[in-house]
Design an enzyme around this catalytic site. Structure first.
Site, PDB file in Angstrom:
ATOM      1  N   ARG A 151      42.334  13.080 -13.213  1.00 48.60           N
ATOM      2  CA  ARG A 151      42.597  12.137 -14.293  1.00 48.60           C
ATOM      3  C   ARG A 151      43.227  10.855 -13.762  1.00 48.60           C
ATOM      4  O   ARG A 151      42.878   9.752 -14.204  1.00 48.60           O
ATOM      5  CB  ARG A 151      43.473  12.799 -15.359  1.00 48.60           C
ATOM      6  N   TYR A 177      34.848  11.420 -19.113  1.00 53.80           N
ATOM      7  CA  TYR A 177      35.027  12.647 -18.322  1.00 53.80           C
ATOM      8  C   TYR A 177      36.472  12.860 -17.887  1.00 53.80           C
ATOM      9  O   TYR A 177      37.316  11.990 -18.029  1.00 53.80           O
ATOM     10  CB  TYR A 177      34.044  12.732 -17.158  1.00 53.80           C
ATOM     11  N   GLU A 178      36.720  14.084 -17.400  1.00 52.01           N
ATOM     12  CA  GLU A 178      38.077  14.564 -17.075  1.00 52.01           C
ATOM     13  C   GLU A 178      38.992  14.520 -18.302  1.00 52.01           C
ATOM     14  O   GLU A 178      40.195  14.267 -18.178  1.00 52.01           O
ATOM     15  CB  GLU A 178      38.687  13.760 -15.919  1.00 52.01           C
ATOM     16  N   GLY A 179      38.420  14.776 -19.438  1.00 49.54           N
ATOM     17  CA  GLY A 179      39.185  14.736 -20.684  1.00 49.54           C
ATOM     18  C   GLY A 179      39.028  13.390 -21.342  1.00 49.54           C
ATOM     19  O   GLY A 179      39.568  12.398 -20.861  1.00 49.54           O
TER      20      GLY A 179
END
Length: 607
Positions: A301, A445-447
């Site tokens: 992140r 992406y990655e949350g």
């Protein structure tokens, strides 16, 4: 054609003048990592990015990856560039020397990630995923797993992935269906292990032709797994099963079923991976896979936030170059270039607004990234346990802010870059539209950024009775209090103090309402995160402005000179930030205060 020059001057300013890079050499294990050494490393890294990676960015986007007969081929030039990359030791830049790494500070890794993302974000995905796999195995792997996998990941001959998402679930990983069945009753590298079956999608670098083996870290559930995320375990599943001597052996039961045809990052292979009785080994404890995977995810992140900064930086560089050259119209106050048929568009107020917005966000984000990078190094190596905890708390708090705020600003900046180019920005020749397309995924992406906002208000704010917040609020509050009497800084201190007060009020409001109704916190979360990001960058701009003022005073007094224009520009950009961007906090406070009712009062059928 776009151009790129690594912003070494600004990096030096942030690391050496705003912050104390020399403090890293006082940490155990970093004694040899002096500012001079780090600068030499970054200069070489800049050359690599400018000369090797950047020239492949546009061609890689146009060519994309190919999927033929189960094999993924990266674009022309990528294999040669990757070989140059690993020969230079860049895959092991911050890795543990015990496994062949250089052991340089994470702060240096952050800077290199920005340079790489500016030069060729798609290329950077491959070693970036490997670094994530390295981090997870280094933290949670068995000694046997570390000895087997880490040296290969560090030297770049093997690469890594993180396999989370499935066709029916993304954020809600408790719903995964991938199964792991014991195979022989053991979980060591030498035998036993598990058989993994399931399908994972959106797997970056899941299959490619750059390395001799790919190490997949896979989330799956054991037969006796509890429901939800409490039942997830993590497994290491290599593409080729290692032989006794560590070389790749027989093909494992994992295959690429397809690659995605995407909006952006087209030279990064985004794969569907099918696991059919694939041999895997448990990493860490059974049913504790999310804890281990978050080692990768939190680092990822932060890295995604840096990707956003990198794209925003190259978009700014090309936008300002175009604005200086493109002739259109006359300045509103009269011709600035009367000997030419028109003035360059940089004379127009709205073009300047766009360029200054890009630059103010970029340079503020670069300073905040440095603060977080230095905090990661302190959290890992400071001999004082309290200092380690304080630094770790700050990193945890700021991770969702860096990821979401940086990438939101990046999408805004890359769009502004296209706008400044006008029609030339919309076509492929100038390269600007690619940066918009590439930046869009960073918000997802990655949350997704909405998830980052929920993480901030739902987890980070209440954690340990607000302990994480104190490690941001207290240093900012002290800094402001200590400078309240400095008239030369009043134009920066007073606006930041007002915005900081609004943020504190919003924090109390979100906490109070969220306890009574979780939807209140959810409704406020995205606006609250942006408030937080704006104030955090305001803190960085205050520090940069006061540093620039001090350096100008030193030069006027006879110190080493020659950089007046650089420092004066810093002060002027700071003025723009405090006058034109930080006031967003006021409107955001109003929207936070509006509560959940305007959102939740609309029946689903009415949409």
């Amino acid at each position: 054609m776009p151009t790129y020059k690594a912003p070494l001057d600004d990096v030096r300013f942030v690391l050496n003048e705003v912050f104390d890079l020399g403090a890293l050499a006082r940490l155990p294990g970093h004694e040899e990592h002096t500012p001079d050494l780090i600068e030499a490393v970054l200069e070489e890294g800049a050359k690599l990015c400018e000369n090797e990676l950047f020239p492949l960015n546009q061609s890689g986007d146009e060519e994309g990856c190919r999927f033929e007969n189960g094999v993924v081929y990266t674009p022309s030039g990528f294999k040669e560039a990757y070989r140059t990359y690993i020969e230079g030791g860049w895959t092991g830049l911050s890795a543990d020397p015990e496994y062949g790494g250089q052991g340089l500070p994470h702060t240096v890794q952050f800077v290199m990630e920005e340079f790489i993302s500016s030069a060729n974000m798609s290329f950077g995905m491959y070693p970036g995923l490997s670094l994530g796999a390295y981090n997870a195995l280094h933290r949670w792997g068995s000694e046997e797993q570390k000895r087997l996998y880490l040296p290969k990941l560090v030297d770049g001959t093997w690469s890594g992935t993180m396999c989370l998402t499935e066709p029916h679930c993304g954020t809600d990983l408790g719903m995964i269906r991938t199964r792991a069945v014991p195979d022989g009753g053991g979980d060591g590298d030498g035998g036993g292990g598990y058989r993994i079956t399931g399908t994972k999608i959106f797997i970056s670098a899941g299959e490619h032709d750059l390395t001799e083996n790919i190490v997949h870290l896979v989330l799956a559930k054991l037969p006796d797994a509890p429901e939800g995320t409490r039942g997830i375990s993590l497994f290491v599943v290599p593409k080729f099963l290692p032989r006794a001597d560590g070389t790749p052996g027989a093909r494992n039961g994992v295959a690429c079923g397809a690659i995605e045809h995407k909006m952006g990052i087209k030279a990064s292979a985004t794969c569907v991976l099918n696991f059919e009785d694939a041999k895997g080994w448990l990493v860490g404890e059974p049913h504790k896979g999310m804890r281990a995977m978050f080692t990768m995810m939190n680092a990822a992140r932060l890295a995604v936030g840096i990707q956003g900064l990198g794209l925003a930086e190259i978009s700014y560089q090309n936008a300002v170059a175009y604005a200086r050259d493109r002739l259109q119209g006359r300045a509103l106050s009269g011709a600035r270039a009367p000997d030419r048929p028109a003035d360059p568009i940089i004379v127009h107020p709205d073009v300047r607004r766009s360029l200054l917005t890009m630059r103010a966000y970029n340079e503020g984000a670069r300073a905040l990234a440095a603060w977080i990078g230095l905090s990661i190094d302190r959290a890992e190596r400071d001999p004082d346990p309290d200092a380690r905890q304080e630094a770790d708390d700050l990193v945890a708090l700021m991770t969702p802010v860096v990821k979401a705020f940086f990438t939101d600003c990046a999408f805004e900046a890359t769009n502004l870059g296209v706008q400044i180019h006008g029609g030339h920005g919309y076509i492929r020749d100038y390269g600007m539209e690619q940066y918009v397309r590439d930046a869009r995924i960073t918000q997802i992406y990655e949350g997704a950024n909405g998830i980052q906002a929920l993480d901030l208000v739902g987890r980070k704010l209440p954690q340990n009775m607000g302990r994480l917040l104190r490690h941001f609020f207290h240093p900012v509050g002290r800094h402001l209090e200590e400078r309240m009497e400095d008239e030369g800084l009043a134009e920066f201190v007073l606006p930041l103090l007002k915005a900081f007060t609004k943020l504190q009020q919003a924090t109390a409001l979100v906490a109070q309402r969220g306890l009574a109704d979780p939807e209140e916190a959810g409704a406020a979360s995205s606006d609250y995160l942006r408030m937080f990001g704006l104030v955090a960058l305001g803190f960085m701009w205050l520090r940069m402005a006061e540093t620039a003022r001090r350096r100008l005073a030193e030069e006027a007094a006879g110190g080493a000179g020659g950089r007046d224009a650089f420092y004066e520009a810093k002060i002027k950009i700071a003025r723009f930030y405090f006058a034109k961007l930080l006031p967003q906090v006021n409107a955001l406070f109003i929207t936070v205060n509006a509560g959940a009712k305007p959102l939740m009062d609309v029946e689903a059928e009415a949409f």
